[in-house]
Design a protein around this motif. Structure first.
Motif, PDB file in Angstrom:
ATOM      1  N   ARG A  37       9.389  -2.425   4.187  1.00 42.31           N
ATOM      2  CA  ARG A  37       8.869  -3.266   4.598  1.00 42.31           C
ATOM      3  C   ARG A  37       7.430  -3.638   4.952  1.00 42.31           C
ATOM      4  O   ARG A  37       7.132  -4.940   4.297  1.00 42.31           O
ATOM      5  N   TYR A  38       6.805  -2.103   4.797  1.00 45.43           N
ATOM      6  CA  TYR A  38       5.709  -3.195   5.085  1.00 45.43           C
ATOM      7  C   TYR A  38       4.783  -2.358   3.940  1.00 45.43           C
ATOM      8  O   TYR A  38       4.784  -1.110   3.461  1.00 45.43           O
ATOM      9  N   PRO A  39       3.469  -2.450   3.993  1.00 45.80           N
ATOM     10  CA  PRO A  39       1.836  -2.324   2.955  1.00 45.80           C
ATOM     11  C   PRO A  39       2.117  -0.617   3.287  1.00 45.80           C
ATOM     12  O   PRO A  39       0.773  -0.312   3.308  1.00 45.80           O
ATOM     13  N   ILE A  40       2.968   0.608   3.012  1.00 41.89           N
ATOM     14  CA  ILE A  40       3.204   1.503   3.982  1.00 41.89           C
ATOM     15  C   ILE A  40       3.140   2.730   2.155  1.00 41.89           C
ATOM     16  O   ILE A  40       4.234   1.955   1.798  1.00 41.89           O
ATOM     17  N   HIS A  41       2.404   3.505   2.106  1.00 42.24           N
ATOM     18  CA  HIS A  41       2.580   3.443   0.381  1.00 42.24           C
ATOM     19  C   HIS A  41       3.118   5.799   0.778  1.00 42.24           C
ATOM     20  O   HIS A  41       4.125   5.701  -0.031  1.00 42.24           O
ATOM     21  N   VAL A  42       2.884   5.933   1.440  1.00 37.10           N
ATOM     22  CA  VAL A  42       3.969   7.521   2.011  1.00 37.10           C
ATOM     23  C   VAL A  42       4.351   7.603   3.321  1.00 37.10           C
ATOM     24  O   VAL A  42       3.538   7.311   4.547  1.00 37.10           O
ATOM     25  N   GLN A  43       5.152   7.661   4.009  1.00 35.18           N
ATOM     26  CA  GLN A  43       5.662   8.431   5.074  1.00 35.18           C
ATOM     27  C   GLN A  43       5.850   9.892   5.329  1.00 35.18           C
ATOM     28  O   GLN A  43       7.086  10.834   3.919  1.00 35.18           O
ATOM     29  N   LEU A  44       5.487  10.884   6.008  1.00 37.92           N
ATOM     30  CA  LEU A  44       6.308  11.860   6.444  1.00 37.92           C
ATOM     31  C   LEU A  44       6.437  11.856   7.645  1.00 37.92           C
ATOM     32  O   LEU A  44       5.924  11.043   9.227  1.00 37.92           O
ATOM     33  N   SER A  45       8.129  13.008   7.977  1.00 39.10           N
ATOM     34  CA  SER A  45       8.466  12.912   9.104  1.00 39.10           C
ATOM     35  C   SER A  45       8.440  13.929   8.772  1.00 39.10           C
ATOM     36  O   SER A  45       8.864  14.934   8.592  1.00 39.10           O
ATOM     37  N   GLY A  46       9.174  14.630  10.466  1.00 37.89           N
ATOM     38  CA  GLY A  46      10.055  15.980  10.443  1.00 37.89           C
ATOM     39  C   GLY A  46      11.509  15.781  10.860  1.00 37.89           C
ATOM     40  O   GLY A  46      12.583  15.105  10.600  1.00 37.89           O
ATOM     41  N   HIS A  47      11.630  16.504  11.759  1.00 34.27           N
ATOM     42  CA  HIS A  47      13.126  16.392  13.109  1.00 34.27           C
ATOM     43  C   HIS A  47      14.447  16.796  12.367  1.00 34.27           C
ATOM     44  O   HIS A  47      15.122  17.305  12.998  1.00 34.27           O
ATOM     45  N   VAL A 104      12.805   5.544  -1.272  1.00 32.64           N
ATOM     46  CA  VAL A 104      12.979   4.564  -0.509  1.00 32.64           C
ATOM     47  C   VAL A 104      12.062   3.058  -0.648  1.00 32.64           C
ATOM     48  O   VAL A 104      11.211   2.650   0.013  1.00 32.64           O
ATOM     49  N   GLY A 105      12.941   2.217  -1.477  1.00 33.75           N
ATOM     50  CA  GLY A 105      12.580   0.609  -2.721  1.00 33.75           C
ATOM     51  C   GLY A 105      10.564   1.635  -3.061  1.00 33.75           C
ATOM     52  O   GLY A 105      10.851   2.365  -3.779  1.00 33.75           O
ATOM     53  N   GLY A 106       9.716   0.793  -2.578  1.00 36.08           N
ATOM     54  CA  GLY A 106       8.227   1.526  -2.760  1.00 36.08           C
ATOM     55  C   GLY A 106       7.507   2.144  -2.029  1.00 36.08           C
ATOM     56  O   GLY A 106       6.465   2.780  -3.005  1.00 36.08           O
ATOM     57  N   LEU A 107       8.207   3.215  -1.055  1.00 38.74           N
ATOM     58  CA  LEU A 107       7.988   3.891  -0.299  1.00 38.74           C
ATOM     59  C   LEU A 107       8.257   4.937  -1.559  1.00 38.74           C
ATOM     60  O   LEU A 107       9.575   5.190  -0.860  1.00 38.74           O
TER      61      LEU A 107
END
Length: 291
Positions: free
Chosen positions: A215-225, A255-258
């Motif tokens: 929902r925010y102006p972010i292009h890539v999210q990197l995760s682990g967990h 995920v959406g535009g992400l």
């Protein structure tokens, strides 16, 4: 008489076959356990991917970003294996390094924090080193321990904030959210002040947070967990994934535009096993894509 002997022979053959089948099943189970316990957890894999976008500045074309995650030191994993990971990171010659949480399994009980800080300090990344909290970094009274350790190692710990990474006159943003399980994530605060049209990479430990991140102006999210499920079965997938990694557990998702990428991590939790989910370092090459 002939029928009785035939019946006895059939019964004997059946019992032999049953015994052989049971032995084969026990052997296969032992081999699978040995592989999952000793072989795959030590089989460090390096995956290479490209992140391409028109907003990636030309000055960043070819920049290598390395992600590592979920070491869980002190929970089955030794310092010797950790040092091997550090050496492998440096042989890949990243420009930018990010850690997406869960360094120590129980921070207040881990006796080698100085050695870990010294090893992490040896990681070479000319454009910077960044990290975020995972749930285990907050747990076990570890919040302050983790921050002090990472800062001594030259990492900037991002908690609902961002940093601009410059190369020449151009920049990208690296944002970091607090852990969703034991922290207080704030996406609006994390992205506040990022200049418009800036390519932005967010680090958030739990991958299912992408539903909010998009929902925010972010292009890539990197995760682990997720540890990639840690134990996967062919055609079935992971047997168990932790909370907040049930929807997204390994690799790329949109995920959406992400764009979301979920790293399988390096250590183990719950049980010291990995099966079809080998430990992972991820290298992303940034590429400017013309509009």
């Amino acid at each position: 008489m002939h029928r009785i002997e035939t019946t006895k022979m059939n019964r004997r053959a059946f019992l032999k076959k049953l015994t052989r089948t049971g032995f084969a099943a026990a052997l296969a189970t032992s081999l699978a356990y040995g592989y999952a316990r000793w072989v795959e957890p030590s089989h460090l894999t390096v995956t290479h991917h490209t992140l391409s976008h028109p907003l990636i500045p030309k000055a960043f074309h070819g920049v290598k970003l390395l992600q590592f995650s979920d070491l869980h030191l002190g929970h089955y994993d030794s310092l010797k294996r950790f040092y091997h990971v550090i050496d492998r990171i440096n042989t890949l010659e990243p420009d930018l390094v990010v850690f997406t949480g869960d360094l120590l399994h129980e921070a207040n009980q881990y006796p080698h924090t100085e050695a870990v800080a010294e090893a992490l300090a040896d990681i070479r990344a000319p454009l910077g080193k960044f990290s975020v909290y995972g749930n285990h970094d907050h747990g076990g009274y570890g919040t302050d321990i983790y921050r002090r350790l990472m800062e001594r190692a030259g990492f900037r710990v991002l908690v609902n904030e961002h940093a601009l990474v410059h190369r020449g006159q151009e920049a990208i943003a690296v944002a970091g959210g607090d852990d969703m399980m034991l922290g207080r994530p704030d996406w609006a605060k994390m992205t506040a002040g990022i200049p418009p049209a800036t390519y932005t990479i967010a680090l958030v430990h739990e991958p299912d947070s992408a539903i909010e991140t998009c929902r925010y102006p972010i292009h890539v999210q990197l995760s682990g967990h997720s540890h990639g499920g840690q134990i996967q079965l062919p055609f079935i997938g992971p047997l168990i994934t932790p909370p907040l990694s049930e929807r997204y557990y390994e690799g790329f998702y949109h995920v959406g535009g992400l764009v979301l990428y979920v790293n399988r991590g390096l250590g183990t939790t719950r049980v010291p096993l990995r099966f079809f989910a080998p430990p992972e370092l991820t290298v992303f090459s940034l590429t400017n894509r013309e509009k």
